[in-house]
Design an enzyme around this catalytic site. Sequence first.
Site, PDB file in Angstrom:
ATOM      1  N   THR A 132     -11.239 -47.186  -3.657  1.00 35.00           N
ATOM      2  CA  THR A 132     -10.158 -46.612  -4.838  1.00 35.00           C
ATOM      3  C   THR A 132     -11.099 -47.509  -6.263  1.00 35.00           C
ATOM      4  O   THR A 132     -11.957 -48.918  -6.039  1.00 35.00           O
ATOM      5  CB  THR A 132      -9.382 -47.059  -4.874  1.00 35.00           C
ATOM      6  OG1 THR A 132      -8.583 -46.288  -3.633  1.00 35.00           O
ATOM      7  CG2 THR A 132      -8.560 -46.641  -6.190  1.00 35.00           C
TER       8      THR A 132
ATOM      9  N   ASP B 289      -1.789 -42.533  -1.626  1.00 33.86           N
ATOM     10  CA  ASP B 289      -0.483 -43.420  -3.522  1.00 33.86           C
ATOM     11  C   ASP B 289      -1.697 -43.275  -5.041  1.00 33.86           C
ATOM     12  O   ASP B 289      -0.596 -43.157  -5.496  1.00 33.86           O
ATOM     13  CB  ASP B 289      -0.177 -44.667  -2.936  1.00 33.86           C
ATOM     14  CG  ASP B 289      -2.151 -45.771  -3.174  1.00 33.86           C
ATOM     15  OD1 ASP B 289      -3.428 -45.133  -2.557  1.00 33.86           O
ATOM     16  OD2 ASP B 289      -2.712 -46.316  -4.077  1.00 33.86           O
TER      17      ASP B 289
ATOM     18  N   GLY C 217      -2.495 -46.644   0.750  1.00 34.21           N
ATOM     19  CA  GLY C 217      -2.018 -46.437   0.300  1.00 34.21           C
ATOM     20  C   GLY C 217      -0.266 -45.798   0.720  1.00 34.21           C
ATOM     21  O   GLY C 217      -0.071 -45.785   0.125  1.00 34.21           O
TER      22      GLY C 217
ATOM     23  N   THR D 181      -4.641 -50.825  -6.062  1.00 31.54           N
ATOM     24  CA  THR D 181      -5.509 -50.189  -4.960  1.00 31.54           C
ATOM     25  C   THR D 181      -5.332 -50.776  -3.011  1.00 31.54           C
ATOM     26  O   THR D 181      -4.216 -51.352  -3.391  1.00 31.54           O
ATOM     27  CB  THR D 181      -6.994 -50.749  -4.827  1.00 31.54           C
ATOM     28  OG1 THR D 181      -7.675 -50.614  -4.080  1.00 31.54           O
ATOM     29  CG2 THR D 181      -7.017 -52.200  -5.919  1.00 31.54           C
TER      30      THR D 181
HETATM   31  N1  GLY Z   1      -5.236 -46.340  -1.962  1.00 34.89           N
HETATM   32  C1  GLY Z   1      -5.961 -44.977  -1.491  1.00 34.89           C
HETATM   33  C2  GLY Z   1      -5.704 -44.341  -0.748  1.00 34.89           C
HETATM   34  O1  GLY Z   1      -5.127 -45.249   0.306  1.00 34.89           O
HETATM   35  O2  GLY Z   1      -6.315 -43.630  -0.896  1.00 34.89           O
END
Ligand code: GLY
Length: 280
Positions: free
Chosen positions: A141, A172, A195, A192
């Site tokens: 991310t 997320d 998620g 980050t």
């Molecule tokens: N934080 C990125 C995801 O979990 O998709």
Amino acid sequence: MVEPVVLVHGGAGNISINRVEPKLVGVCTAARRGYKVLISGGSVIDAVQSAVQYMEDDEAFNAGSVGAIKNVAHPVDVARLVMEKTPHVMLVGEGAKQFASEQGVPDVPIGQLVTKFAKESLEKRKAGSVSTTTELGGVGTVGAVAVDAQGHVAVATSTGGINGKLVGRVGDTPVPGCGGYADDNIGAVSTTGHGESIMKFCLARTILTFMEQGKSASEATLDGCTAMTRRVGNTAGAITVSNRGDIGIGFTSERMAWAYQEGGKVYSGINKEDKFCEDA
Ligand code: GLY
């Protein structure tokens, strides 16, 4: 007047040592690029978009899809078009892709956004040697937050998601209050990390709530990540600017690449104790 700042992150996780240097170079370059846009008369939205575009193109980060859109080089551009050209907050999947095409966003050929590192990470997961609880290879991310001299704030976050995710999974990153949130009355946050945990905890909005309750940007950012890890498990990181120009950088993961430019200096780090400084 507020001192303008552009603060970026390049993903939190178990970042391997051979990816530390490219990520540090990448976040410093992205912070410089966003700051240049801001001080040349661009808005805070222009600044975060520009910083994230740079990291979306940089293999050190491997971000590449937002809201389940495939084959778009800069999902952050589509996100801005949704915000400015539609009455909606989020579009996903085929509808988002159709909207992007109608707005003239070019297609990238299938497979071109898949890096060697991502392929290897997936192979390792299939072989059972890594878990699904981190972003793609632990580093999937990117995000940016900015504040201008009038105290206006903005955020942009973009991701390649987690390793081995199910088709149709949305993490997320595009969910307001989770992967990011911006409110001129308080500040802006980009997150980050894992998620599903960030969504259960509404991490970005929780950090701003902590600031409304009196914590500094710095305290609220680290406290938010720590509280998330205690409450729902797994790890995360976040970057924050307040509408007064205070910054927060915090993570419960092993590493998180970050950088910001303020005036003539660029500051950066990736391990918990780091704070490097160089001339812009
Ligand atoms: N934080 C990125 C995801 O979990 O998709």
